[in-house]
Write a protein that holds these residues in place. Structure first.
Motif, PDB file in Angstrom:
ATOM      1  N   SER A 507     -11.331  -5.543   8.840  1.00 41.57           N
ATOM      2  CA  SER A 507     -11.373  -4.610   9.963  1.00 41.57           C
ATOM      3  C   SER A 507     -10.142  -3.717   9.906  1.00 41.57           C
ATOM      4  O   SER A 507      -9.130  -4.072   9.297  1.00 41.57           O
ATOM      5  CB  SER A 507     -11.415  -5.368  11.300  1.00 41.57           C
ATOM      6  OG  SER A 507     -10.269  -6.198  11.442  1.00 41.57           O
ATOM      7  N   GLY A 508     -10.251  -2.565  10.548  1.00 42.77           N
ATOM      8  CA  GLY A 508      -9.114  -1.665  10.564  1.00 42.77           C
ATOM      9  C   GLY A 508      -9.035  -0.825   9.304  1.00 42.77           C
ATOM     10  O   GLY A 508     -10.038  -0.540   8.646  1.00 42.77           O
ATOM     11  N   ASP A 509      -7.812  -0.453   8.958  1.00 44.49           N
ATOM     12  CA  ASP A 509      -7.584   0.494   7.865  1.00 44.49           C
ATOM     13  C   ASP A 509      -7.018  -0.187   6.623  1.00 44.49           C
ATOM     14  O   ASP A 509      -6.351   0.452   5.814  1.00 44.49           O
ATOM     15  CB  ASP A 509      -6.616   1.587   8.347  1.00 44.49           C
ATOM     16  CG  ASP A 509      -6.835   2.896   7.606  1.00 44.49           C
ATOM     17  OD1 ASP A 509      -7.982   3.153   7.198  1.00 44.49           O
ATOM     18  OD2 ASP A 509      -5.863   3.652   7.431  1.00 44.49           O
ATOM     19  N   GLN A 510      -7.254  -1.469   6.454  1.00 48.89           N
ATOM     20  CA  GLN A 510      -6.711  -2.193   5.301  1.00 48.89           C
ATOM     21  C   GLN A 510      -7.361  -1.691   4.012  1.00 48.89           C
ATOM     22  O   GLN A 510      -8.569  -1.494   3.934  1.00 48.89           O
ATOM     23  CB  GLN A 510      -6.958  -3.696   5.437  1.00 48.89           C
ATOM     24  CG  GLN A 510      -6.355  -4.510   4.292  1.00 48.89           C
ATOM     25  CD  GLN A 510      -6.561  -6.006   4.486  1.00 48.89           C
ATOM     26  OE1 GLN A 510      -7.098  -6.431   5.503  1.00 48.89           O
ATOM     27  NE2 GLN A 510      -6.142  -6.799   3.519  1.00 48.89           N
ATOM     28  N   THR A 511      -6.549  -1.501   2.982  1.00 52.90           N
ATOM     29  CA  THR A 511      -7.054  -1.010   1.698  1.00 52.90           C
ATOM     30  C   THR A 511      -7.341  -2.182   0.765  1.00 52.90           C
ATOM     31  O   THR A 511      -6.708  -3.236   0.867  1.00 52.90           O
ATOM     32  CB  THR A 511      -6.022  -0.082   1.037  1.00 52.90           C
ATOM     33  OG1 THR A 511      -4.796  -0.787   0.852  1.00 52.90           O
ATOM     34  CG2 THR A 511      -5.777   1.144   1.898  1.00 52.90           C
ATOM     35  N   PRO A 512      -8.276  -2.018  -0.185  1.00 53.07           N
ATOM     36  CA  PRO A 512      -8.685  -3.135  -1.043  1.00 53.07           C
ATOM     37  C   PRO A 512      -7.878  -3.284  -2.317  1.00 53.07           C
ATOM     38  O   PRO A 512      -8.353  -3.899  -3.271  1.00 53.07           O
ATOM     39  CB  PRO A 512     -10.140  -2.781  -1.361  1.00 53.07           C
ATOM     40  CG  PRO A 512     -10.165  -1.304  -1.354  1.00 53.07           C
ATOM     41  CD  PRO A 512      -9.156  -0.856  -0.339  1.00 53.07           C
ATOM     42  N   ILE A 513      -6.687  -2.725  -2.387  1.00 52.10           N
ATOM     43  CA  ILE A 513      -5.866  -2.907  -3.582  1.00 52.10           C
ATOM     44  C   ILE A 513      -4.434  -3.209  -3.174  1.00 52.10           C
ATOM     45  O   ILE A 513      -3.997  -2.898  -2.066  1.00 52.10           O
ATOM     46  CB  ILE A 513      -5.888  -1.674  -4.517  1.00 52.10           C
ATOM     47  CG1 ILE A 513      -5.155  -0.493  -3.868  1.00 52.10           C
ATOM     48  CG2 ILE A 513      -7.305  -1.299  -4.920  1.00 52.10           C
ATOM     49  CD1 ILE A 513      -4.883   0.622  -4.830  1.00 52.10           C
ATOM     50  N   ASP A 514      -3.715  -3.840  -4.095  1.00 54.41           N
ATOM     51  CA  ASP A 514      -2.268  -4.028  -3.978  1.00 54.41           C
ATOM     52  C   ASP A 514      -1.703  -3.981  -5.393  1.00 54.41           C
ATOM     53  O   ASP A 514      -2.417  -3.692  -6.360  1.00 54.41           O
ATOM     54  CB  ASP A 514      -1.927  -5.341  -3.263  1.00 54.41           C
ATOM     55  CG  ASP A 514      -2.587  -6.553  -3.921  1.00 54.41           C
ATOM     56  OD1 ASP A 514      -2.943  -6.479  -5.119  1.00 54.41           O
ATOM     57  OD2 ASP A 514      -2.746  -7.589  -3.247  1.00 54.41           O
ATOM     58  N   ARG A 515      -0.422  -4.268  -5.546  1.00 56.85           N
ATOM     59  CA  ARG A 515       0.205  -4.156  -6.868  1.00 56.85           C
ATOM     60  C   ARG A 515      -0.430  -5.114  -7.875  1.00 56.85           C
ATOM     61  O   ARG A 515      -0.561  -4.791  -9.059  1.00 56.85           O
ATOM     62  CB  ARG A 515       1.714  -4.425  -6.763  1.00 56.85           C
ATOM     63  CG  ARG A 515       2.516  -3.286  -6.150  1.00 56.85           C
ATOM     64  CD  ARG A 515       4.010  -3.580  -6.200  1.00 56.85           C
ATOM     65  NE  ARG A 515       4.498  -3.644  -7.556  1.00 56.85           N
ATOM     66  CZ  ARG A 515       5.091  -2.636  -8.198  1.00 56.85           C
ATOM     67  NH1 ARG A 515       5.237  -1.465  -7.592  1.00 56.85           N
ATOM     68  NH2 ARG A 515       5.529  -2.779  -9.431  1.00 56.85           N
ATOM     69  N   HIS A 516      -0.807  -6.305  -7.419  1.00 57.11           N
ATOM     70  CA  HIS A 516      -1.418  -7.263  -8.338  1.00 57.11           C
ATOM     71  C   HIS A 516      -2.770  -6.763  -8.842  1.00 57.11           C
ATOM     72  O   HIS A 516      -3.065  -6.857 -10.045  1.00 57.11           O
ATOM     73  CB  HIS A 516      -1.576  -8.624  -7.653  1.00 57.11           C
ATOM     74  CG  HIS A 516      -0.363  -9.493  -7.757  1.00 57.11           C
ATOM     75  ND1 HIS A 516       0.000 -10.134  -8.922  1.00 57.11           N
ATOM     76  CD2 HIS A 516       0.586  -9.814  -6.843  1.00 57.11           C
ATOM     77  CE1 HIS A 516       1.105 -10.819  -8.722  1.00 57.11           C
ATOM     78  NE2 HIS A 516       1.482 -10.649  -7.467  1.00 57.11           N
TER      79      HIS A 516
END
Length: 682
Positions: A507-516
């Motif tokens: 929910s919200g504006d969380q993105t599906p990527i990170d540095r890993h």
């Protein structure tokens, strides 16, 4: 690497209450409530009863690895193909939901051994084996297997008493236990490991070579002939110290009585120089009655005058290096003040080592207790003092081919991460290779690995850094992104499937990527465009950043699948509003939103990307905007002219009145002519 089926998301609550156990690849059944503690691995893997669903074949058991980063995924397929009868060979493996722990774990399927473990049958001390038992039961069984491993460039690294089984109840033959549920040599006692491996962290011992297996075989022979541990009262530190000072053979044989025939093979197998250690072929010749003459051990060179460190005097560079590595902070001062370099030059008369230590001392002197440079300087000095030892930097100690596996196993430890960074930045691996007395073909490969690793590390941006080093040099490493917690995803397809399963709970504006995730995709997809990674480094433009995120994952789906990712595509469609706002036309934006719903139903990230970043749509939008700008400018000028009184301006009125008057005159004349014509006719 096995792929987790995206159509079967793991529900621990459902799987845990299954009465039939866990099914592996639709071929095997593992019973989670039927453990086999006698077959547990010392590395932590737990054994459970397993069977073929077809009901055919010999009894099976399963080993469930407690952590995905521990097992030797890079070697499993090779051992499955080997299928030797001289060791417990994996029948199959998979990464699957494991209900007792509520997460995905690797599960290895083995054929159940027909006999017991040797240590369970013999006990801690037992009747020493006779020479003919060593020859007929042990060596005739294991030597061909070790030769097969050498031919395939594989290593076992788990040869020890508690990992040997009788092949059958008659006890006329033995087989080796499994070696895949933990890192190479992870569970090996210091007793069974050569000096360089014994000095290393258990997770940093590297794959090693067949020479390491043959050394362990030599120790096993000695244990069986002695009737137990030949040096039971020595600690690990004392064993390592004695091996360095006196050599492995003198340390381990101790008071064990041996015939000349057995002395011959043990001297050959326990030789500390791997270049001179017996091979599997040499053992085969010895079994056939050939007499070989192993070289006498070359002990460390003794100094003319000892070096006093922490009130203990050391007479060899190797022992001093071991002491310095154990007392790091005090050792940094020894390097900094130049005492070490002077002792090596005068007492050991070794100019090459002294020059290397001098360079290290200069680095330490410039650092002024800054920490990092002092650590690197001492690490370089230790390499110079004892080139055959592993790379050492504070608590990190790993062989040249074990540093990155240690990073994999202990990536959660900030000290390990920091120390690996220092090893790469300080070029300590390259210095170790330069100090070796012998040249091996693999050294060039190691040097290139460390050079490329350093370049990756210095690019501190998404897709690079320490995360990229981790995934580049551990091809079987699962992605460690916190977004994938509880999942074992070791390929791009599995990462996308896992994100697709995660999407409905976001929910919200969380993105599906990170540095890993970015580093993992960049490492696993060789053809990943560099422009994508560069774009992810700039987050100042929100629209471009989100577009680059979508392009990254769509590139992964295009190359590796799966073809449908409906939930993940829907997740991204909700994040693309800043991209849509870059279009000026409201009609275009509405049309794109309608089309996006179709792409979500299709589950195509690639389709979504090309829909919202189509070059023709953007060109038409820009053209329409330019035309609208021109029209607006024209209207704005006319409105300004009217407001300024242009309609009542004399020149404008005169210019406008002339054609009006002409038109009126023409109309009046025409009307008059018409009237006159009517009158004339009547």
């Amino acid at each position: 690497m096995a792929e987790i089926n995206p159509e079967s998301p793991f529900d621990p609550g459902v799987a845990a209450h299954s009465a039939t156990g866990v099914v592996v690849k639709d071929r095997y059944q593992v019973f989670t409530d039927q453990s086999l503690p006698d077959l547990d691995s010392p590395c932590g893997a737990k054994a459970f009863v397993a069977k073929r669903l077809s009901g055919e074949g010999v009894p099976l058991f399963a080993l469930v690895c407690h952590r995905g980063t521990d097992f030797r995924a890079d070697a499993v397929i090779s051992f499955i193909r080997l299928q030797s009868t001289k060791a417990l060979m994996p029948v199959d493996f998979d990464v699957m939901p494991w209900p007792p722990e509520g997460r995905y774990l690797p599960v290895l399927i083995f054929e159940k051994p027909k006999g017991p473990r040797l240590d369970q049958l013999l006990g801690e001390t037992f009747e020493p084996w006779r020479e003919e038992q060593i020859r007929d039961v042990l060596l005739f069984s294991l030597t061909p297997f070790l030769r097969d491993l050498e031919d395939r460039n594989l290593t076992h690294r788990a040869i020890r008493l508690d990992n040997i089984f009788y092949a059958d109840p008659s006890q006329r033959e033995v087989i080796l236990g499994e070696c895949l549920s933990g890192p190479p040599a992870f569970c090996q006692p210091v007793l069974y490991e050569p000096i360089d491996s014994a000095l290393s962290h258990p997770a940093g011992r590297g794959n090693g070579t067949t020479a390491d297996d043959l050394y362990a075989l030599g120790v096993l022979i000695l244990v069986l002939m002695h009737g137990g541990n030949p040096i039971p009262n020595m600690t690990d530190e004392e064993i390592v110290t004695s091996k360095i000072e006196r050599g492995s053979y003198a340390t381990l044989v101790s008071k064990t009585r041996l015939s000349l025939h057995m002395v011959e093979i043990l001297r050959g197998l326990l030789c500390d120089n791997p270049e001179e250690r017996w091979t599997a072929d040499d053992v085969g010749l010895w079994l056939n009655g050939r007499h070989l003459s192993p070289k006498q051990p070359v002990l460390p060179k003794r100094a003319q005058r000892g070096f006093k460190f922490l009130n203990v005097t050391y007479n060899s560079a190797e022992l001093l290096a071991y002491a310095l590595a154990k007392n790091w902070d005090a050792a940094c001062e020894v390097v900094r003040n130049g005492q070490l370099e002077l002792w090596v030059r005068r007492s050991l008369s070794d100019e090459k080592k002294a020059n290397l230590i001098q360079i290290a001392s200069a680095q330490a002197g410039e650092s002024m207790d800054s920490g990092g440079e002092s650590d690197r300087a001492l690490a370089m000095a230790l390499v110079a003092l004892h080139p055959a030892a592993p790379l050492r930097l504070r608590s990190l100690s790993a062989k040249i081919d074990g540093v990155f596996r240690l990073l994999m196993v202990q990536f959660d430890d900030p000290d390990t991460r920091r120390q690996v960074v220092e090893i790469l930045k300080g070029r300590i691996g390259q210095a170790w290779i330069d100090c070796q007395l012998t040249v091996r073909p693999e050294y060039n490969s190691y040097k290139k690995t460390y050079d490329v690793g350093l370049r990756r590390l210095l690019q501190d941006r998404p897709g690079y850094g320490l995360e990229r080093v981790l995934y580049d040099y551990n091809p079987s490493m699962p992605c460690l992104s916190p977004l994938l917690d509880g999942g074992f995803v070791a390929d791009i397809r599995s990462v996308l499937s896992a994100l697709d399963r995660l999407a409905p709970s976001i929910s919200g504006d969380q993105t599906p990527i990170d540095r890993h995730i970015v580093a993992f995709l960049a490492a696993r997809h060789i053809g990943m465009p560099e422009a994508i990674l560069r774009g992810l480094n700039d987050q100042s433009n929100e629209a471009n950043y989100r577009l680059d995120m979508l392009r990254l994952l769509s590139e992964g789906q295009r190359a590796f699948g799966p073809p449908r990712l409906c939930a993940l595509t829907g997740w991204f469609s909700s994040l693309c509003e800043p991209v849509l706002e870059t279009y000026r036309s409201r009609a275009t934006r509405e049309k794109l939103r309608e089309s996006m719903e179709w792409e979500v139903q299709e589950g195509s990230l690639n389709g979504l990307f090309y829909l919202i970043d189509d070059i023709r749509t953007r060109q038409q939008d820009n053209l329409n905007f330019e035309q609208a700008q021109a029209m607006f400018l024209t209207c704005a000028r006319e409105m300004a002219w009217i407001r300024a009184g242009g309609l009542t301006e004399p020149t404008y009125v005169k210019r406008l009145a002339r054609p009006v008057a002409t038109a009126i005159s023409a109309v009046a004349a025409s009307f008059a002519f018409l009237v006159m014509t009517v009158i004339y006719v009547t």
